[in-house]
Design a protein around this motif. Structure first.
Motif, PDB file in Angstrom:
ATOM      1  N   THR A 284     -21.939  -3.407   0.513  1.00  0.00           N
ATOM      2  CA  THR A 284     -22.914  -4.505   0.416  1.00  0.00           C
ATOM      3  C   THR A 284     -22.726  -5.506   1.548  1.00  0.00           C
ATOM      4  OG1 THR A 284     -22.929  -4.252  -1.997  1.00  0.00           O
ATOM      5  CG2 THR A 284     -23.826  -6.289  -1.106  1.00  0.00           C
ATOM      6  N   LEU A 285     -21.464  -5.825   1.866  1.00  0.00           N
ATOM      7  CA  LEU A 285     -21.195  -6.757   2.954  1.00  0.00           C
ATOM      8  C   LEU A 285     -21.647  -6.185   4.297  1.00  0.00           C
ATOM      9  CD1 LEU A 285     -17.659  -8.123   1.991  1.00  0.00           C
ATOM     10  CD2 LEU A 285     -19.850  -9.293   1.817  1.00  0.00           C
ATOM     11  N   VAL A 286     -21.425  -4.878   4.498  1.00  0.00           N
ATOM     12  CA  VAL A 286     -21.881  -4.238   5.737  1.00  0.00           C
ATOM     13  C   VAL A 286     -23.403  -4.317   5.842  1.00  0.00           C
ATOM     14  CG1 VAL A 286     -22.105  -2.011   6.906  1.00  0.00           C
ATOM     15  CG2 VAL A 286     -19.907  -2.725   6.032  1.00  0.00           C
ATOM     16  N   ALA A 287     -24.081  -4.109   4.717  1.00  0.00           N
ATOM     17  CA  ALA A 287     -25.549  -4.215   4.720  1.00  0.00           C
ATOM     18  C   ALA A 287     -25.989  -5.619   5.098  1.00  0.00           C
ATOM     19  CB  ALA A 287     -26.101  -3.838   3.346  1.00  0.00           C
ATOM     20  N   LEU A 288     -25.292  -6.638   4.579  1.00  0.00           N
ATOM     21  CA  LEU A 288     -25.635  -8.021   4.913  1.00  0.00           C
ATOM     22  C   LEU A 288     -25.401  -8.303   6.398  1.00  0.00           C
ATOM     23  CD1 LEU A 288     -24.159  -9.931   1.838  1.00  0.00           C
ATOM     24  CD2 LEU A 288     -26.573  -9.693   2.424  1.00  0.00           C
ATOM     25  N   ILE A 289     -24.264  -7.834   6.913  1.00  0.00           N
ATOM     26  CA  ILE A 289     -23.960  -8.051   8.331  1.00  0.00           C
ATOM     27  C   ILE A 289     -24.979  -7.338   9.212  1.00  0.00           C
ATOM     28  CG2 ILE A 289     -22.273  -7.572  10.146  1.00  0.00           C
ATOM     29  CD1 ILE A 289     -20.089  -7.943   8.009  1.00  0.00           C
ATOM     30  N   ALA A 290     -25.343  -6.094   8.825  1.00  0.00           N
ATOM     31  CA  ALA A 290     -26.362  -5.358   9.587  1.00  0.00           C
ATOM     32  C   ALA A 290     -27.696  -6.086   9.548  1.00  0.00           C
ATOM     33  CB  ALA A 290     -26.507  -3.944   9.029  1.00  0.00           C
ATOM     34  N   ALA A 291     -28.048  -6.630   8.370  1.00  0.00           N
ATOM     35  CA  ALA A 291     -29.311  -7.356   8.248  1.00  0.00           C
ATOM     36  C   ALA A 291     -29.319  -8.601   9.121  1.00  0.00           C
ATOM     37  CB  ALA A 291     -29.555  -7.730   6.784  1.00  0.00           C
ATOM     38  N   VAL A 292     -28.173  -9.320   9.165  1.00  0.00           N
ATOM     39  CA  VAL A 292     -28.077 -10.507  10.022  1.00  0.00           C
ATOM     40  C   VAL A 292     -28.222 -10.116  11.484  1.00  0.00           C
ATOM     41  CG1 VAL A 292     -26.505 -12.309  10.835  1.00  0.00           C
ATOM     42  CG2 VAL A 292     -26.710 -11.847   8.393  1.00  0.00           C
TER      43      VAL A 292
END
Length: 314
Positions: A284-292
């Motif tokens: 989930t954190l990787v998805a957030l970082i990718a989205a940012v």
């Protein structure tokens, strides 16, 4: 403009989907049962079976990924089986701290780099240019953690101007918030400032040789007006490109800074949950970082189209 924006938003969505799918697949290649690791090796067979059902471990990877994505989109981030803590709660506490740290550091870096880059480009090879450029090289060669330790020693320990008590939200008061956020923001900004400054200075020197700048000077316009109205805009394309890259790369520096100043942001959370093998939260954190990351690069593309409308037709 609407078509251009829609195309960039579609590309943003595709990149996030591909990155999260690849990362999910790589996590599944790791040896061992993630549910056993999630309980710290002290779980019963029934607990492990329940965890495997909740995390759909019996399904193909792409099905697991699709179900995870559906849960995330509905606000269900899962929970830690070891602590019972909701991942959503952990992320909601950590994410604002990291975003504020990144935002403050970028504002500081650009706030100093733009005027200094314009001035040193205009005053090329002057004493002031050499002093500023030398200082930029010194900052560029200094590791972030070293700068942070020096700032802590001088301004928090010796002078006692700032606090090291951990994160304080703005709701607790602006002064306490700034007392804990200024030093980490300055620390992270010192790695960004020299890059922005040097790139802008180089482009300003080139732009000052253009005919339209010579015409503006011949009209007797003040230097400040020439630099801000005629030089800054055509000199900012390289700066924009690097800003998009550095804004994402700053997450790496933020991990170090968060540990140094005890901010407990996303970087600290990511490291601690990787150690605990809580791969659902890591995903989930990787998805957030990718989205940012892709959001910032998309915004940079949109800014390109504002600065130069010809970009929209490419």
């Amino acid at each position: 403009m609407l078509r251009f924006t829609g195309l960039r938003l579609a590309q943003l969505a595709v990149v996030v989907l591909v990155v999260t799918l690849l990362f999910y697949w790589m996590l599944n290649l790791l040896p061992g049962n993630p549910c056993v690791a999630a309980f710290g090796g002290a779980a019963t067979e029934e607990q492990i079976a329940e965890c495997e059902r909740d995390r759909n471990l019996g399904d193909p990877v792409i099905v697991q990924w699709a179900k995870w994505g559906g849960d995330v989109l509905t606000g269900d981030f899962g929970k830690s089986y070891l602590t019972g803590r909701s991942f959503g709660e952990a992320i909601s506490n950590a994410l604002p701290r990291t975003l504020l740290l990144l935002g403050y550091s970028q504002v500081l870096a650009l706030g100093f780099a733009i005027p200094l880059g314009l001035w040193t480009g205009y005053k090329k090879d002057s004493v002031a240019d050499k002093i500023v450029s030398g200082g930029a090289f010194a900052l560029l060669s200094s590791p972030v953690f070293v700068v942070g330790l020096v700032l802590i020693l001088v301004f928090a320990v010796k002078l006692d101007w700032f606090s090291l008590s951990g994160y304080e939200p703005i709701s607790e008061g602006l002064v306490p918030h700034l007392k804990v956020m200024v030093l980490p923001s300055v620390t992270l900004a010192t790695g960004l400032l020299p890059i922005y400054l040097r790139l802008l200075r180089t482009d300003v020197i080139g732009t000052l040789q253009e005919d339209f700048v010579g015409t503006a000077r011949a009209k007797g316009l003040p230097v400040r007006r020439v630099l801000t109205r005629h030089v800054l805009r055509p000199s900012s394309f390289t700066l924009l490109t690097i800003f998009g890259i550095q804004a994402a790369q700053a997450v790496n520096g933020a991990i170090v800074v968060e540990f140094l100043f005890d901010l407990d942001g996303v970087g600290s959370l990511l490291v601690s949950w990787v150690s605990a093998r809580e791969f659902l939260l890591v995903q989930t954190l990787v998805a957030l970082i990718a989205a940012v990351f892709v959001t910032v690069t998309t915004l940079v593309d949109l800014l390109y189209s504002v600065l130069d409308p010809r970009v929209r037709r490419k």
